[in-house]
Structures are given as structure tokens and as C-alpha cells.
Design an enzyme around this catalytic site. Sequence first.
Site, PDB file in Angstrom:
ATOM      1  N   CYS A   8       0.836  -1.214   0.000  1.00  0.00           N
ATOM      2  CA  CYS A   8       0.000   0.000   0.000  1.00  0.00           C
ATOM      3  C   CYS A   8       0.861   1.250   0.000  1.00  0.00           C
ATOM      4  O   CYS A   8       1.398   1.660   1.037  1.00  0.00           O
ATOM      5  CB  CYS A   8      -0.930  -0.004   1.218  1.00  0.00           C
ATOM      6  SG  CYS A   8      -2.015   1.435   1.296  1.00  0.00           S
ATOM      7  N   CYS A  66      -0.443   4.130   2.138  1.00  0.00           N
ATOM      8  CA  CYS A  66      -0.270   3.897   3.579  1.00  0.00           C
ATOM      9  C   CYS A  66       1.170   4.183   4.010  1.00  0.00           C
ATOM     10  O   CYS A  66       1.406   4.786   5.053  1.00  0.00           O
ATOM     11  CB  CYS A  66      -0.597   2.446   3.944  1.00  0.00           C
ATOM     12  SG  CYS A  66      -2.159   1.814   3.320  1.00  0.00           S
ATOM     13  N   ASP A  67       2.123   3.724   3.212  1.00  0.00           N
ATOM     14  CA  ASP A  67       3.506   3.654   3.688  1.00  0.00           C
ATOM     15  C   ASP A  67       4.519   4.484   2.907  1.00  0.00           C
ATOM     16  O   ASP A  67       5.685   4.567   3.307  1.00  0.00           O
ATOM     17  CB  ASP A  67       3.970   2.186   3.674  1.00  0.00           C
ATOM     18  CG  ASP A  67       3.120   1.309   4.584  1.00  0.00           C
ATOM     19  OD1 ASP A  67       2.670   1.817   5.626  1.00  0.00           O
ATOM     20  OD2 ASP A  67       2.901   0.131   4.248  1.00  0.00           O
TER      21      ASP A  67
END
Length: 306
Positions: free
Chosen positions: A131, A134-135
Site C-alpha cells: 500500500c 499507507c507507507d
Amino acid sequence: MHNVVILGSGCAGNTAAIYTARAGLKPLVLMGREPGGQLSITSEVENFPGFPEGIMGPQLVENMKLQAERFGAEFRHGTVIESDLSKRPFRLNVDGEWIETATLIVATGASARWLGIPGEQHLIGKGVSSCATCDGFFYRNLKIMVVGGGDSALEEANFLTRFSNVMLVHRREQFRGSKIMIERVAANPKVQMVMNTVVDEVVANATGVVGAAKLRNLVTGEVTHQEVDGFFVAIGHIPNTKPFIGQLDLDEEGYILSHGGARTNIPGVFHAGDVQDRQYRQAITASGAGCMAAIEAERFLEAEGH
């Protein structure tokens, strides 16, 4: 006989549990094969509202679980292997035991497709991710690699150039994504495309996090080691809808088709989170979907006089 059974214990399932438990419906939550969902393999979450310093993914879902239990939700380890949604009460086969429920919230999520190479699973959350949104932030000005050739990979590569240069590795001669996405990536000077190449291994450094990737050119057979800090696998997701094939309306990839709000084609069965959402796939959108499904289930039961 349950008022509501919730399948899945990620953000969607746990939020649905909080709302239905507060409504006095005594929900049963079946935690599934991956208790905690995608967040259970995410390290730090910095974009969930209310946590200015960030929070570890597993802690966030555990907090939600404790909150739902406080209001009377019951959590049980178990996975649905078969279902009968042809009539009510709905019947679910949970690891060999049949249970019945008046309403059902399917929040089983979607599992990331992985490459299945050495080092990959061990280093999830330690440099390996599925992701980018997300990261990606954690790899500002570091070496980033994305693996894949469809729209997911092209989109993630483009997004990650906000933080650093990106090496995009694809096993074929050409990408299989949409024309517009291919053109966008080709025009981005921060993306280096490496074609006809596969990753054979993700290698940890001395501190136990991702340090390099072992690449193999499929045309020449040449093997190289590429230093990398963030290794993003973008080869799609698999929605966890197998027990509902032939009963719930699904699209060609297996995602639940929405029939307005959180409703499915079967009255009394509702969806929440990544099992239906192929676009956003965020903790906060999954939680919002869980809230919607819970309210729909509560209203459905109320209309029946429960």
C-alpha cells in the site's frame, strides 16, 4: 440464533461491531484468517484521525476490538467456509459448525497478492508493503521499488514519486495498464522502468529491514542486486468472497457489487470495507463503511420489530 454476525475484524468489521453493540444487538464477530485485517501487517498509521503522533496498525485494530467488547460484542476465532443465504435466518458454516443469523455484515476484506519470493513475507512491515498511500511517506528521499505492470503498479509508482525516485519493475516487455496511466508514468522523469525483469528475492540488511532486491532479466538471464529501502508489491488484491459465489452479486474479480448504501442484492446482507471497495482501501474509509453497514443492519432489524 444471532441478531447480526459480522465477518472480519479489520477496521470495517470492528467499527460495525462498535455500532451494532451500542445498539444492543449483541453482534458476533468472526475474526477470520487474518485477525485485524490489513492493519495487522501495517507498522505505523499516521493518517487515521485522532492520533497526532500516529499509532501502530495492530494497536489501532486492537483498540477498536476492546471498544466493541465494552459494549457487548462477542469476538470468536473462525472462518466461514460455506454459506446459505437463500432464506432467513442465514446459515454460515464456521470451520464445520453451522450458525444462524438474522442479518449479516460481510467485512472480509481483500488480501494483497504477493510475489511468493524469499524474504517477502518475513519483511512485510519492515520495508515490504502492498500500500503506497499507507507507507510511501516513510521512504522520503530513499530508494523505492514497485513491482507490477497493471494500473495498480503504475498508479503507485506515480504516487510514490512525491517522496523519491522510483524503480518500476515489470516481468513483461509492455505494461498491461490503461493507456492514460502508461503515458503518465512514461512522462514522469522520476520513474525508471525496468522491463522483462523479475524479482527473485528481497534481502534484509544488517538491521533486519529491506536492504536490497535480487533482480533477474528474463531476456539475458543477468542477475543483479539493487539496493532498495521501500519494496512495494502492486499486483492486485483478492477479495475474500469465496463462500458467497453464486449468492451475492460479485464483479468479475470477486468484489461485492453494491445495491445502494451498504446493501447487497440479498435483503439483510450488508457489505463493508475492502471486500467491496477497490478504489480507496484506507483504514478510515473501511471504518466509515463499517458504520454504514451497522446502521443499515440496525434499521433493517428495527423495521422487522426487533
